[in-house]
Design an enzyme around this catalytic site. Sequence first.
Site: not given
Length: 844
Positions: A456, A563, A600, A694, A717-718, A728, A765
């Site tokens: 956060h 998401r 997704r 991914e 990312n993946d 990562r 994305c």
Amino acid sequence: MATPQQLQLLAPLSGVLMPLDQVPDQVFSSRVIGDGLCIDPTSQTLCAPLAGVISNVQVSGHAVSITDDNGVQVLMHIGLDTVNLAGKGFTRLVEEGQRVAVGQALIEFDADYIALNARSLLTLMLVVSGEPFTWLTPETGGVESGQPLLSLNPSEVVAAEPMPEEGEALFSKPVTLPNANGLHARPAAVFAQAAKGFSASICLHKQQDSANAKSLVAIMALQTAHGDILQVSAAGADAEMAIKTLAELLAAGCGETVTVMAEVETVAAEASSLKVLRGVCASPGAAFGQVVQIAEQTLEVSESGVSPQVEREYLSLALVAAVLALQQLRDKATGDAQADIFKAHQELLEDPGLLDQALALIDAGKSAGFAWRAATESTAALFKSLGNALLAERAADLADVGQRVLKLILGVEDRAMELPDGAILIAEQLTPSQTAGLDTRKVLGFATVGGGATSHVAILARAFGLPAICGLPVQVLALANGTRVLLDADKGELQLDPELAAIEQLQANRQRQKKRQQYELENAGLAACTRDGHHVEITANIASLAEAEQAMALGGEGVGLLRSEFLYLDRNHAPSHDEQASTYSAIARTLGPARNLVVRTLDVGGDKPLAYVPMERETNPFLGMRGIRLCLERPQLLRHQFKAILSSAGLARLHIMLPMVAQLSELRQARQLLEEEALALGLTELPKLGIMIEVPAAALMADLFTPEVDFFSIGTNDLTQYTLAMDRDHPRLASQADSFHPAVLRLIANTVKAAHAHGKWVGVCGAMASEKLAVPLLLGLGVDELSVSVPLIPAIKAAVREVDLLDCQAIAQQVLGLESAEQVREALRLHREATVDTSLILEN
């Protein structure tokens, strides 16, 4: 029905009888496990005191249980603390499930070895199923192996607790077992005894195995070990309280002293020679300023309370005041993400398990401050011990809430931070409350040892536009206040004693960035067309209705990634159909029928477990049951989601995207489920169906996937971490797990080529789409859509408008032949300097 005859229990070995009350172990002597007897042995073979089935024999060989045909359960435990011997000195002669005759040898043991290496040789025989018994011999004195000792009446067997029916139970968060030797007899008894205090039917789960949580023998039969991931489920009126209490008990060691070791990686370096401290970027940007060390106040708390009534009142008043203060922070929040943080803090204050812990301690004579601090610290420790990075970060939120209420109980005023201009805050861990209260006119950025990019505090830093680094070595806490440092969050570096030229360059860059951001916002509504007229769709990555609204206000042309797991996480039951459907429909209405909405499907499992979907422990969750794999294993979960998503058909241009697809069979199975749900709803037209790219397998086989999909969206990312075999989020590898690596770029190029050959579109994305440096590269590779972080929509649209497609294609082909991500980034920087003219922007 015939009444079972009385049952005699024979002495399992020879020795001297000793009253259970005198056993120097409170769990045994207080009969938490069960009533029975103790023998100081003179023989070295443990024999069966009754005929039955071996219901459990510990791997270490120090304990064994037998259940007879009438349900009588007897536990024999050789020695005290012998579990620590890890099997040395014991020879098991029987296996679990084996039927044994009365008097049959069960375990042989080396009495001399055990006497030297364990606390005691005292051996227990306990009736754990609860039948009353009468003695057939004096309760003290010598006995011989096989001698009748106790008489039981099996007709008085206590009925076993029923297992909860599937679908009825609530599940706890996963708990990493801290006990060095797992749940052996002593902690298992404490856990079972606590479970019996609830009316709910309760189970303890280890991977695919389950045990009645109120049965000591059943718990021991799970054969748990240190580090096992366990879950508690419960069904019944007090199920929620049961899972909270028992999960906390597990995390605390069930009465055993345990040490929860935090895995901390530090960068080894001599402090005297350090010039650069490296961490991980939590919020991009750079700043030059002076070090200001921040530490939380140390609060002195009295343990004893005045009276339970008075202390309850102190706690109640403090909680009310804390909720009001958090509401003020929510009201002042400048964005949905900030408001949600303090909403989550308010929900923590309303958590009944936390409050019940504190009130129980108050009723035991503790002060409100002591009780509240103990409750919050034990729960935070639980979060940290669960082996989940996101939950570990939530522990920081709980610590923040705990400190806020504790100050109100004690009447301690928050110390105002007297900050100099140009402050770079350094801390072991900043709390959201500290971050929210920062004077951004004076604070230029911050750097911490703890925290992460999903914390956060990181979210708040990005909202404020402050550069931030986390995961720094502990040496950063030794820097003197006033030390001049250059914080380069983009590189994840804190530079000590920086060169003058670097400082001047940074300050010039900051001025240019301010002008550019103003220009980008003013022109956010313009289309993202290259200088030679090629249009690229710029859409948003979102996880809420508020983010959808913000994306449209900033010029977003649709949603390229919704998401959906935000509806499923941080709760103990699945969202209802109505909740899902109303959320999807509201987001679709915000976009309207002319814009794409790409939803997704549920991307959880492994690294993002659901509390109410029990999963077996995985050595490497990133390579395990996640994404489409999990949903196809539990097809009803996917069917329910498809049905809810389809309710928004017609409100926007609906697309459904499947995560983590690696095989064509996965796509085909999912499509069949989607078609069946659409048919059941009477829909004549299916939404577009695509997959995430991914997994390298999907990218390499894109030519085979393309005929069966409507689109691809690349999750960089993946795709990067799987291609480079680098986590990562790893503090030391994160900087190397770079999506600009040529191997990743070649997979993107392969995907685009295959899709375009069949007239299908490709989006990106992943985080790479939100990097301005990547814009000419991705356009040059032929990507049709960039789905980006909401605040960056104006910047990415502006970056598209500054380039020519032909130039982008040329640089893309050039970098595919390079050998490292560093070379690719440098080539793109040089290309930008040579081809992008920003002088008009800076003059405006």
